[in-house]
Design an enzyme around this catalytic site. Structure first.
Site, mmCIF file in Angstrom:
data_model
loop_
_atom_site.group_PDB
_atom_site.id
_atom_site.type_symbol
_atom_site.label_atom_id
_atom_site.label_comp_id
_atom_site.label_asym_id
_atom_site.label_seq_id
_atom_site.Cartn_x
_atom_site.Cartn_y
_atom_site.Cartn_z
ATOM 1 C CD1 TRP A 34 -3.378 0.340 0.830
ATOM 2 C CD2 TRP A 34 -2.752 -1.791 0.990
ATOM 3 N NE1 TRP A 34 -4.496 -0.448 0.672
ATOM 4 C CE2 TRP A 34 -4.140 -1.760 0.762
ATOM 5 C CE3 TRP A 34 -2.134 -3.033 1.103
ATOM 6 C CZ2 TRP A 34 -4.918 -2.908 0.663
ATOM 7 C CZ3 TRP A 34 -2.894 -4.177 1.012
ATOM 8 C CH2 TRP A 34 -4.279 -4.106 0.787
ATOM 9 C CG ASP A 37 -0.337 1.130 4.694
ATOM 10 O OD1 ASP A 37 -1.097 1.692 3.882
ATOM 11 O OD2 ASP A 37 -0.729 0.630 5.766
ATOM 12 C CE1 TYR A 82 -7.598 -5.449 1.330
ATOM 13 C CE2 TYR A 82 -7.501 -5.067 -1.046
ATOM 14 C CZ TYR A 82 -7.791 -4.622 0.230
ATOM 15 O OH TYR A 82 -8.281 -3.358 0.424
ATOM 16 C CD GLN A 108 -3.336 4.489 0.609
ATOM 17 O OE1 GLN A 108 -2.164 4.124 0.546
ATOM 18 N NE2 GLN A 108 -4.207 3.940 1.431
ATOM 19 N N GLY A 168 -7.181 7.573 2.480
ATOM 20 C CA GLY A 168 -6.554 6.697 3.470
ATOM 21 C C GLY A 168 -7.396 6.581 4.737
ATOM 22 C CG ASP A 170 -10.301 3.385 3.775
ATOM 23 O OD1 ASP A 170 -9.482 4.272 3.495
ATOM 24 O OD2 ASP A 170 -10.027 2.182 3.733
ATOM 25 C CD GLU A 397 -6.026 -1.789 10.369
ATOM 26 O OE1 GLU A 397 -6.541 -2.857 10.801
ATOM 27 O OE2 GLU A 397 -6.297 -1.309 9.251
HETATM 28 C C1 2M8 Z 1 -7.160 0.635 4.898
HETATM 29 O O1 2M8 Z 1 -7.695 0.659 3.588
HETATM 30 C C2 2M8 Z 1 -7.856 -0.498 2.761
HETATM 31 C C3 2M8 Z 1 -8.293 -0.015 1.381
HETATM 32 O O2 2M8 Z 1 -7.278 0.730 0.803
HETATM 33 C C4 2M8 Z 1 -8.833 -1.500 3.277
HETATM 34 O O3 2M8 Z 1 -9.555 -1.228 4.234
HETATM 35 O O4 2M8 Z 1 -8.889 -2.594 2.723
HETATM 36 C C5 2M8 Z 1 -6.926 2.097 5.322
HETATM 37 O O5 2M8 Z 1 -6.669 2.199 6.693
HETATM 38 C C6 2M8 Z 1 -5.766 2.694 4.520
HETATM 39 O O6 2M8 Z 1 -5.430 3.958 4.989
HETATM 40 C C7 2M8 Z 1 -4.536 1.795 4.587
HETATM 41 O O7 2M8 Z 1 -3.561 2.290 3.718
HETATM 42 C C8 2M8 Z 1 -4.864 0.345 4.226
HETATM 43 C C9 2M8 Z 1 -3.691 -0.594 4.487
HETATM 44 O O8 2M8 Z 1 -3.222 -0.428 5.806
HETATM 45 O O9 2M8 Z 1 -5.978 -0.115 4.986
#
Ligand code: 2M8
Length: 427
Positions: A34, A37, A82, A108, A168, A170, A397
């Site tokens: 990502w 990240d 995923y 992002q 980011g 969401d 997280e």
């Molecule tokens: C979360 O987002 C992803 C989609 O991009 C998800 O929920 O599947 C968010 O917290 C995002 O900010 C973060 O980059 C990602 C991976 O940690 O998870």
């Protein structure tokens, strides 16, 4: 040293999440690379191994599209668990998409230049590291330029997002109103996140339907620059603009240190800073996002509205007002700071992601921004409380702002990486 054990544990998390030069956010829930990240992970790696840190960013740049965008996910071909995966994004074979890697079609917040600057500062003049960073400057320049051309054609200075995932943050309450207008109708897709993590800590079904609808909309539009006429979601994002504004400063610094490559970074920085200033609400001591489809400002109380501190654009008076709000016990001053929204604010959910919990990357950016304005004491407190929370709950997280309970995924990359940076700041 009091933090030695935490530092070692954080380094183990980063090493455990290393997949051949990219750091996955969390092995079970997020098994790909990502964008932001990866940049936050780089800030941790910079302390452990600057060459490895620079390679992380090199791997991120592999995903760059022909128009300059660096996508929010670069998929690992051997990681399957995923959704939505590459099939739903439908980017394969598009003339703008990169060859050799499969990616999502959205972006992002651009933390990359800020991370690259950190690597430079830790590199001690190492030739291999500097070579990689120098080669990255043009890629970052193109990405930053893309934000202001493709995502801000009216020249407001605040780029728009076409999907809440681009922020980011969401399912943040700041996107509730614009998202609620979308009626996706019947839609079929597979969802796996709520099987890995408790469903009440993840976005609800209706929001997820809308996320998938927006992914499909981008594909239907062949990933063309968004317009008000064809987009179902289009918002000016003050947090993303703040991160970009800061990144421009870091890009200019890097370009100069690495031999004077030409960039337009400082000129873009001026445009973004002016755009942000126009969105400050002195009554509420906060910067507001904008719904570009209605033309209305989204006056939603959210920590994102304080991120202009990180950009270094807040006036001393604005900074003092925002600091007072952060320290106000009935707003952001929870037992474990900083909640994504104050517990009294509409829509607060202590355990649902981005709707209340504490996030270490947000704490890190706000602490950095406060230190810039001279509020070092408060910045230090945020670092100390973040580390105490992680020591108690693990590298999670996100965290419950009232109890410090760990939530969401485990072995989370940016929590570990930024813990390493916080520890360094406190030494
Ligand atoms: C979360 O987002 C992803 C989609 O991009 C998800 O929920 O599947 C968010 O917290 C995002 O900010 C973060 O980059 C990602 C991976 O940690 O998870």
């Amino acid at each position: 040293m009091p933090y030695d054990r935490l530092q070692n544990d954080a380094a183990s998390v980063l090493r455990g999440n290393d997949r051949d030069g990219t750091t996955v956010p969390s092995p079970q829930l997020y098994p790909h690379q990502w964008n932001w990240d990866s940049s936050f992970a780089t800030i941790g790696w910079a302390h452990l191994d600057p060459l490895r840190a620079s390679q992380e960013l090199e791997r991120l740049a592999r995903g760059q599209w022909a128009d300059g965008m660096i996508p929010h996910i670069i998929f690992d071909p051997i990681a399957a668990n995923y959704e939505p995966g590459p099939t739903l994004w439908r980017t394969d074979g598009h003339p703008n998409a990169p060859s050799g890697v499969r990616t999502s079609s959205i972006t992002q917040p651009p933390v990359m230049a800020t991370a690259a600057r950190r690597v430079f500062d830790h590199a001690g003049g190492d030739h291999a590291v500097l070579t990689i960073l120098r080669d990255l400057v043009p890629a970052i320049e193109r990405w930053h330029a893309w934000f202001l051309t493709t995502r801000d054609p009216s020249g407001s200075g605040v780029p728009c997002i076409v999907h809440p995932w681009e922020s980011g943050m969401d399912n943040a309450t700041r996107w509730d109103a614009p998202l609620s207008r979308i009626e996706p109708g019947p839609i079929t897709y597979r969802r796996v996140d709520d099987r890995v993590i408790a469903a009440q800590e993840r976005p609800n079904r209706k929001d997820y339907d809308r996320y998938v609808f927006l992914v499909e909309e981008r594909a239907r539009l062949q990933f063309a620059p968004p317009t008000r006429e064809d987009s179902s979601f289009l918002c000016g994002d003050v947090a993303l603009a703040s991160i970009l504004c800061r990144a421009e400063e870091d890009l200019a610094y890097l370009a100069e240190k690495l031999g004077g490559q030409r960039t337009e970074a400082m000129s873009r920085r001026g445009t973004i800073a002016a755009g942000l200033h126009a969105l400050y609400d002195p009554e509420r001591a906060c910067y507001d996002d904008v719904d570009l489809l209605t033309g209305e400002r989204l006056a939603v109380e959210h920590v994102a509205g304080l991120l202009p501190l990180f950009a270094g654009v807040a006036t001393p008076q604005q900074a003092a007002q925002m600091l007072a709000k952060l320290e106000d016990p009935i707003r952001y001053q929870t037992s474990w700071p900083i909640p994504t929204i104050p517990p009294q604010a509409p829509g607060f959910e202590a355990h649902r992601y981005w709707r209340g919990p504490v996030w270490i990357n947000v704490n890190w950016m706000i602490a950095d921004g406060l230190a810039r304005t001279g509020a070092e004491r408060v910045a230090r407190q945020i670092a100390e409380r973040s580390l105490a929370m992680i020591a108690q709950a693990g590298f999670r997280e996100y965290f419950d702002a009232r109890t410090g309970e760990g939530l969401g995924a485990d072995s989370f990359g940016w929590t570990a990486a930024l813990a390493i940076d916080f520890i360094d700041q406190l030494r």
